[in-house]
Design a protein around this motif. Structure first.
Motif, short mmCIF file in Angstrom:
data_model
loop_
_atom_site.label_atom_id
_atom_site.label_comp_id
_atom_site.label_asym_id
_atom_site.label_seq_id
_atom_site.Cartn_x
_atom_site.Cartn_y
_atom_site.Cartn_z
N GLN A 124 0.83 -1.20 0.00
CA GLN A 124 0.00 0.00 0.00
C GLN A 124 0.87 1.26 0.00
OE1 GLN A 124 -2.64 0.38 3.34
NE2 GLN A 124 -3.48 2.31 2.64
N THR A 125 1.94 1.26 0.80
CA THR A 125 2.85 2.40 0.83
C THR A 125 3.49 2.61 -0.54
OG1 THR A 125 3.32 1.99 3.16
CG2 THR A 125 4.87 3.39 1.97
N ALA A 126 3.89 1.51 -1.17
CA ALA A 126 4.49 1.60 -2.50
C ALA A 126 3.53 2.23 -3.49
CB ALA A 126 4.92 0.21 -2.97
N ARG A 127 2.28 1.80 -3.44
CA ARG A 127 1.29 2.37 -4.38
C ARG A 127 1.15 3.88 -4.17
NH1 ARG A 127 -3.66 4.00 -4.06
NH2 ARG A 127 -4.05 3.10 -2.03
N LEU A 128 1.10 4.33 -2.92
CA LEU A 128 0.99 5.76 -2.64
C LEU A 128 2.17 6.53 -3.22
CD1 LEU A 128 -0.27 5.80 1.07
CD2 LEU A 128 -1.48 6.68 -0.94
N LEU A 129 3.37 6.00 -3.02
CA LEU A 129 4.56 6.69 -3.52
C LEU A 129 4.63 6.66 -5.05
CD1 LEU A 129 7.15 5.43 -0.89
CD2 LEU A 129 6.32 7.77 -1.16
N ILE A 130 4.23 5.54 -5.63
CA ILE A 130 4.23 5.43 -7.08
C ILE A 130 3.28 6.45 -7.69
CG2 ILE A 130 3.52 3.95 -9.01
CD1 ILE A 130 4.54 1.56 -7.30
N THR B 68 12.86 1.36 -1.65
CA THR B 68 13.53 1.55 -0.36
C THR B 68 12.61 2.24 0.64
OG1 THR B 68 15.69 1.69 -1.44
CG2 THR B 68 15.52 2.58 0.79
N ALA B 69 11.94 3.29 0.21
CA ALA B 69 11.07 4.04 1.11
C ALA B 69 9.90 3.21 1.60
CB ALA B 69 10.56 5.29 0.41
N ALA B 70 9.41 2.30 0.75
CA ALA B 70 8.28 1.46 1.14
C ALA B 70 8.70 0.29 2.03
CB ALA B 70 7.56 0.93 -0.10
N PHE C 16 10.23 -5.73 -4.69
CA PHE C 16 9.28 -4.63 -4.90
C PHE C 16 8.49 -4.83 -6.18
CE2 PHE C 16 9.15 -0.60 -7.41
CZ PHE C 16 8.09 0.03 -6.77
N ASN C 17 9.17 -5.09 -7.29
CA ASN C 17 8.49 -5.30 -8.57
C ASN C 17 7.53 -6.48 -8.52
OD1 ASN C 17 9.66 -3.15 -10.01
ND2 ASN C 17 11.48 -4.36 -10.51
#
Length: 485
Positions: free
Chosen positions: A141-147, A159-161, A169-170
């Motif tokens: 979920q964090t990755a989606r927000l940052l993307i 890294t941030a997620a 990650f991918n």
């Protein structure tokens, strides 16, 4: 019976597209291998093709991907995770605060005081997924927000997620969202660049008495750490990897949250703490139904449905502020806190200039020469006893604390009476049933409503409000404030 185990009840919620159940359970479709919110606007599939899960992580582990239409990963959290005080709920609060990402499952177990095996078994039974899978769902979920909201390179997003490698990650993004990261960004449109501010929506269950909630926060702001500016509550955040500034503003159907972070690894923690501050994962319908059953409270509940209990972003900070405010007016308590912050708080930079400091940590105050603390001696001794216990770990008032243990240890400190202990239990420990029958405002409201203001008798009457007595207090305090005007 747990909600997701009651097939007929879940089907009724899905057919009604009832958003009150978003976050309580997740619905999955075997033919499409997609999982959704109960309120997903798509056509409900046939009942024989549906399965229900207690968490997004459990649905992901079973091989389902997130619906691109209703975005179930952005649902409000289950109200049980904040309301309950058992091992599973404490673990979920700690996972949301990033303990697994920082310390692994052994660190989570140590914080809870149980073995790794016990924690994994309990979470699997309760949520259908272990701590690693639950933390992985949060990272996704964090990755989606940052993307979708930044132009960070994907390696930095990973890294941030909290992902250990770009490959993990991918793979996770593809598995959960059925799109590679670059396609997810293209689908969301081009994010705003260069501001350094992340803007996210914080969903909640209707109704929400936003005016009441934000008015309470605005009334007690401490300059430097908090402010009310242009219709938004703003404050500094002490986070695991640095500090942040949050700006929270009520909007239609959500709270707009703007975050400025020194380290993007703290994004999910900052969001979790803001949600907790505003009590956004509460189930207001259940609370209001319980309180409205009392004819004394029913008019207030009907007039102001969806009252929340304002919590805190930092349990230790709130505990210290509770001590500073003992038997004082709001203005006097603010003055004490302001002096403490100016002398011992950590300076921060606010891009728009209104906020200047983090509230001092317990470790900072505990290390001071007591004579440097500008407080009356009795209040200073009480504060020193508290910060010493917090700094040493003897008392924990954080998101994963054992509420009964924390109450008992707070009550044993010099200068701590029922008002201070229960105030900390309500705001820092998040106990929805915290209650202070001796509170002057509560007793004034009770007299106005024709209830006894005798402390013991009021406590007996309040038994009917369990397990939501902290919410009943919000209604009674509002009545008390009207009387004072």
């Amino acid at each position: 019976m747990r909600v997701h185990d009651d097939f007929d009840r879940c089907m009724r919620a899905v057919n009604a597209k009832d958003s009150r159940f978003d976050g309580w359970f997740y619905t999955a479709v075997r033919t499409t291998r997609v999982y959704c919110r109960p309120s997903c606007p798509g056509m409900p599939p046939k009942a024989e093709n549906m399965a229900f899960f207690p968490s997004a992580a459990a649905a992901q582990q079973a091989g389902f991907r997130a619906c691109k239409r209703c975005r179930p990963d952005a649902s409000p959290g289950s109200p049980q995770w904040n309301a309950r005080a058992d091992l599973a709920a404490r673990a979920m609060r700690l996972i949301a605060d990033g303990v697994v990402d920082r310390s692994g499952v052994p660190g989570l177990a140590a914080h809870l005081g149980y073995s790794v095996r016990q924690v994994e078994r309990q979470l699997l039974a309760e949520f259908g997924a272990g701590p690693l899978a639950l933390a992985r769902a949060q990272r996704a979920q964090t990755a989606r927000l940052l993307i979708e909201t930044t132009e960070l390179p994907m390696s930095e997003v990973a890294t941030a997620a909290g992902f250990g490698s770009i490959r993990t990650f991918n793979d996770t993004v593809r598995e959960v969202f059925a799109l590679p990261p670059t396609a997810l960004r293209q689908r969301a449109g081009r994010p705003a660049a260069g501001s350094g501010v992340l803007t996210v929506r914080l969903p909640y269950r209707e109704p929400l008495s936003a005016d009441q909630l934000f008015a309470q926060l605005a009334a007690t702001v401490v300059p430097g750490v908090e402010e009310w500016r242009d219709g938004a509550y703003r404050r500094t955040l002490r986070l695991p990897h640095g500090h942040g500034i949050a700006s929270l503003r009520p909007a239609a159907g959500h709270v707009q949250c703007q975050l400025t972070l020194t380290d993007l690894r703290d994004l999910s923690r900052a969001i979790s703490r803001c949600r907790r501050l505003l009590d956004l994962d509460a189930d207001p319908v259940t609370v209001d139904d319980t309180l409205a059953a009392d004819p004394i409270l029913a008019p207030s509940v009907r007039k102001n449905p969806g009252r929340r209990v304002p919590r805190t972003v930092d349990g230790a900070e709130f505990a210290m502020r509770a001590v500073l405010g003992q038997q004082l007016t709001t203005a006097a308590a603010r003055a004490h806190a302001t002096r403490l912050i100016a002398a011992h708080g950590e300076s921060v930079r606010d891009p728009i200039g209104g906020l200047t400091h983090l509230f001092p940590s317990p470790q900072t105050i505990a290390a001071l020469d007591p004579e440097l603390i500008a407080l009356p001696r009795t209040r200073r001794d009480t504060l020193i006893g508290l910060v010493t216990a917090l700094a040493s770990g003897t008392i924990d008032v954080g998101v994963g604390a054992d509420r009964d243990r924390a109450r008992a240890r707070l009550a044993a400190l010099p200068g701590f009476g029922p008002w201070t202990v229960e105030t900390i239990a309500m705001r820092a420990l998040g106990d929805p049933d915290a209650f202070i029958p001796s509170d002057p405002g509560l007793r004034a409201a009770a007299r106005e409503l024709g209830l006894t203001s005798n402390t013991n008798s009021l406590a007996v009457r309040a038994e009917a409000w369990r397990p939501w007595r902290a919410y009943a207090m919000q209604h009674l305090w509002a009545i008390s404030e009207r009387l004072a005007r």
